[in-house]
Write an enzyme that holds these catalytic residues in place. Structure first.
Site, PDB file in Angstrom:
ATOM      1  N   ASP A  20     -70.356 -23.578  94.344  1.00  0.00           N
ATOM      2  CA  ASP A  20     -71.653 -23.046  93.904  1.00  0.00           C
ATOM      3  C   ASP A  20     -72.671 -24.142  93.590  1.00  0.00           C
ATOM      4  O   ASP A  20     -73.635 -23.896  92.858  1.00  0.00           O
ATOM      5  CB  ASP A  20     -71.485 -22.130  92.673  1.00  0.00           C
ATOM      6  N   HIS A  50     -72.748 -18.967 100.095  1.00  0.00           N
ATOM      7  CA  HIS A  50     -73.770 -20.013 100.085  1.00  0.00           C
ATOM      8  C   HIS A  50     -75.137 -19.347 100.153  1.00  0.00           C
ATOM      9  O   HIS A  50     -75.550 -18.840 101.204  1.00  0.00           O
ATOM     10  CB  HIS A  50     -73.562 -20.959 101.270  1.00  0.00           C
ATOM     11  N   ARG A 156     -44.738 -17.365 108.552  1.00  0.00           N
ATOM     12  CA  ARG A 156     -44.388 -16.569 109.737  1.00  0.00           C
ATOM     13  C   ARG A 156     -45.379 -16.920 110.854  1.00  0.00           C
ATOM     14  O   ARG A 156     -46.171 -16.076 111.281  1.00  0.00           O
ATOM     15  CB  ARG A 156     -44.433 -15.086 109.399  1.00  0.00           C
ATOM     16  N   GLN A 237     -66.512 -23.941  99.211  1.00  0.00           N
ATOM     17  CA  GLN A 237     -65.944 -24.157  97.878  1.00  0.00           C
ATOM     18  C   GLN A 237     -66.179 -25.607  97.427  1.00  0.00           C
ATOM     19  O   GLN A 237     -67.080 -26.269  97.923  1.00  0.00           O
ATOM     20  CB  GLN A 237     -64.483 -23.729  97.859  1.00  0.00           C
ATOM     21  N   HIS A 344     -80.745 -27.542  91.369  1.00  0.00           N
ATOM     22  CA  HIS A 344     -81.005 -26.870  90.091  1.00  0.00           C
ATOM     23  C   HIS A 344     -81.606 -27.805  89.042  1.00  0.00           C
ATOM     24  O   HIS A 344     -81.384 -27.632  87.846  1.00  0.00           O
ATOM     25  CB  HIS A 344     -79.729 -26.219  89.539  1.00  0.00           C
ATOM     26  N   PHE A 437     -83.361 -30.782  94.517  1.00  0.00           N
ATOM     27  CA  PHE A 437     -83.931 -29.439  94.571  1.00  0.00           C
ATOM     28  C   PHE A 437     -84.404 -29.044  93.173  1.00  0.00           C
ATOM     29  O   PHE A 437     -83.618 -29.035  92.224  1.00  0.00           O
ATOM     30  CB  PHE A 437     -82.896 -28.424  95.053  1.00  0.00           C
TER      31      PHE A 437
END
Length: 451
Positions: A20, A50, A156, A237, A344, A437
Site C-alpha cells: 500500500d 494498486h 500436486r 505487496q 503521501h 507525491f
C-alpha cells in the site's frame, strides 16, 4: 546503463514496506512520462490493490492489469508473466471497470504466459476455510486464494490448473474436479460445515472465454518483448510481507522483492538490465495481522485513507509513524534499490507534530534491536520447483522469521522529531530521491534528479 531519472531502460518498482505504499501511482507516473512498451507483472495475483487516480478524477484499483493502463496518450499493455497467479473472474471484473472508465477493449491489452497458475473459486474457498479454522490466530489473508494456489501447485504439480489449460477443456475439467475433491477433503479435515461448490462446467466455459479474450503466449514472448522495448515490472505487496523475508506467519506466498523481475531478465539474456525503484509512504501502514512496532491508532484521524479500509479477510488497515528501521530491513532483504519514491507527503504534512519517525527499536529490557534478513532459501514458486515439502533448512529459516516476528511484536520504537521531509527519508535510507507525491495523481508528483 543510464541511471538518470526515468531512464530509457527497464524499471522494477518494489514496495519497501508492508504494501500500500504507492506502487500503482509510481507505475502510472513512469508510463505517463515516457512510453514504456508494457507493464509486466511478476508476482502475486488478484489480491494486489494498486490505486490510481487520474488528474481528471477517474479512479481504478489495479489488481492484475498493469497500472499504466490509464496513462495519457493511450494505455500501456500488460503482460502477466509465468510467475503471476491469474484469476480470470477477477480479471473480467477489472476489465469491465476499466471499460467503464473509457479504456477500449481492455482484454486486447493483456498477454498471459501459458505457464502461469490459475486461482479458481475452489482455491479461494480453501483459503477461507483455513483462515476461518485459525480463529483468533488468523494470518491476515486477503481471501483470494493466491496462497492456496501456490501451496496446491507445490504439493500436486501435475494437478494445478494453468492458463494454458484454459484452451483445453478436457484437461481443465479433470483438474477442476480434482480441486473439488481437494476442497471437500480439507473441509472434512478442518470440520468446516460449508458444502457449496461452483459448477465445474460453468467454470470451464468461463475460462474458455478468458482464453479467447486475452492473448496467451509461450516462453518466447517476454524475451522478445524485452528485446524490443523497455518495460516496467510492477511489484505486488511489500518486501516486509515476502514469503521468506517477511515476519512469519504473517506473510504472502509470493516473492515480493526484486528477485522475480531480475530472474526473468536473466532468463531473457538481460541480467541486471533494470533500474530498481523503491517506494515508501511518508508514514508507515499495514493491512491486517502481524507485528507493527510503530503503530499508533491515534493517527487514523489525521491520516485518512480513502482507498483502504477494514477487509473481512485481511482485517483492519493500520497506521503508524515512519519506520526507518523496517525500511532498512526491506532494503537489505531486496538487495538495495537505485532510487526512492516517497508518497503521501501531503498527508504526513497535514498530520504535523503528531507524526514522528522511528530510528530503531529496543526490546522490553531496553536493549537495541536491529532486525536483519537471514539467508533465505530459494523462493517457493514455479521459478524454483519444489516437492511441496519444506526441507530442514527452510523450516529452520521460517522458525528464525517467526522468532523475529515475536521479537518485533514486543519491540518498542525509538521515536524522534516530527514529520520527516522526503529528502530526509531518502538521506536516512542512503538512497537517491527520485520523486515525491503530494497528492493522489501523477500531476501531484515532483520528480527529483537522483544524486
Amino acid at each position: 546503463m543510464s541511471t538518470g531519472p526515468w531512464a530509457d531502460t527497464n524499471a522494477v518498482v518494489v514496495d519497501l514496506g508492508f504494501g500500500d505504499a504507492g506502487k500503482g501511482v509510481t507505475v502510472d507516473l513512469l508510463c505517463a512520462r515516457r512510453r514504456h512498451g508494457a507493464v509486466v507483472r511478476a508476482n502475486g495475483g488478484a489480491q494486489a490493490a494498486h490505486n490510481v487516480v487520474t488528474p481528471d478524477g477517474r479512479h481504478h484499483t489495479f489488481s492484475q492489469f498493469g497500472a499504466g493502463t490509464l496513462a495519457p496518450g493511450g494505455p500501456v499493455p500488460t503482460h502477466l508473466s509465468r510467475l503471476m497467479v491469474v484469476d480470470p473472474f477477477a480479471l473480467a471484473a477489472e476489465g469491465a471497470h476499466l471499460a467503464s472508465l473509457g479504456v477500449a477493449d481492455p482484454f486486447a491489452l493483456v498477454t498471459v504466459d501459458e505457464r502461469a497458475l490459475i486461482a479458481t473459486p475452489w482455491h479461494q474457498e480453501a483459503n477461507r476455510v483455513r483462515e476461518r479454522a485459525r480463529g483468533g490466530d488468523r494470518h491476515g489473508s486477503c481471501g483470494m486464494g493466491v496462497g492456496e494456489t501456490m501451496a496446491y501447485a507445490l504439493a500436486r504439480t501435475g494437478d494445478a490448473p494453468t492458463v494454458g489449460d484454459c484452451r483445453t477443456p478436457a484437461v481443465l475439467r479433470r483438474k477442476l474436479h480434482r480441486l473439488v475433491d481437494h476442497l471437500d477433503a480439507l473441509r472434512r479435515e478442518l470440520g468446516d460445515d460449508t458444502h457449496e461448490h461452483p459448477d465445474v462446467e460453468d467454470c470451464v466455459t468461463a475460462y474458455g472465454g478468458f482464453a479467447r479474450g486475452v492473448r496467451i503466449v509461450d516462453e518466447t514472448y517476454l524475451p522478445d518483448l524485452l528485446a524490443r522495448v523497455p518495460v516496467v515490472f510492477e511489484g505486488a505487496q511489500g518486501v516486509l510481507l515476502d514469503e521468506w523475508h517477511g515476519f512469519h506467519p504473517h506473510t504472502t506466498w509470493s516473492t515480493t522483492t526484486t528477485a522475480n523481475p531480475l530472474a526473468l531478465l536473466a532468463e531473457a539474456g538481460r541480467p541486471g538490465d533494470a533500474r530498481r525503484i523503491g517506494v515508501v509512504r511518508a508514514y508507515t501502514t499495514r493491512h491486517g495481522a502481524g507485528p507493527f512496532p510503530t503503530e499508533d491508532p491515534a493517527l487514523a484521524g489525521p491520516l485518512p485513507e480513502p482507498h483502504n479500509g477494514t477487509h473481512p479477510w485481511q482485517g483492519a488497515f493500520r497506521v503508524g509513524h515512519l519506520d526507518l528501521a523496517a525500511h532498512r530491513y526491506a532494503l537489505a532483504a531486496t538487495g538495495g534499490v537505485d532510487s526512492l519514491v516517497v508518497t503521501h507527503a501531503d498527508s504526513a504534512a497535514a498530520a504535523g507534530d503528531r507524526l514522528r519517525r522511528c530510528t530503531g527499536y529496543t526490546d522490553p529490557a531496553g536493549r537495541p534491536l536491529e532486525p536483519t534478513p537471514g539467508d533465505a532459501p530459494a523462493p517457493s514458486h514455479p521459478l524454483h520447483p519444489s516437492p511441496g515439502r519444506l526441507d530442514a533448512r527452510a523450516e529452520a529459516h521460517l522458525r528464525r522469521q517467526g522468532s523475529l516476528a515475536n521479537a518485533l511484536a514486543r519491540a518498542r520504537p525509538v521515536l524522534a522529531g516530527g514529520t520527516t521531509p522526503p529528502e530526509a527519508v531518502a538521506e536516512a535510507l542512503g538512497v537517491p530521491l527520485e520523486a515525491v507525491f503530494s497528492g493522489p495523481t501523477r500531476s501531484d508528483a515532483r520528480v527529483v534528479s537522483p544524486a
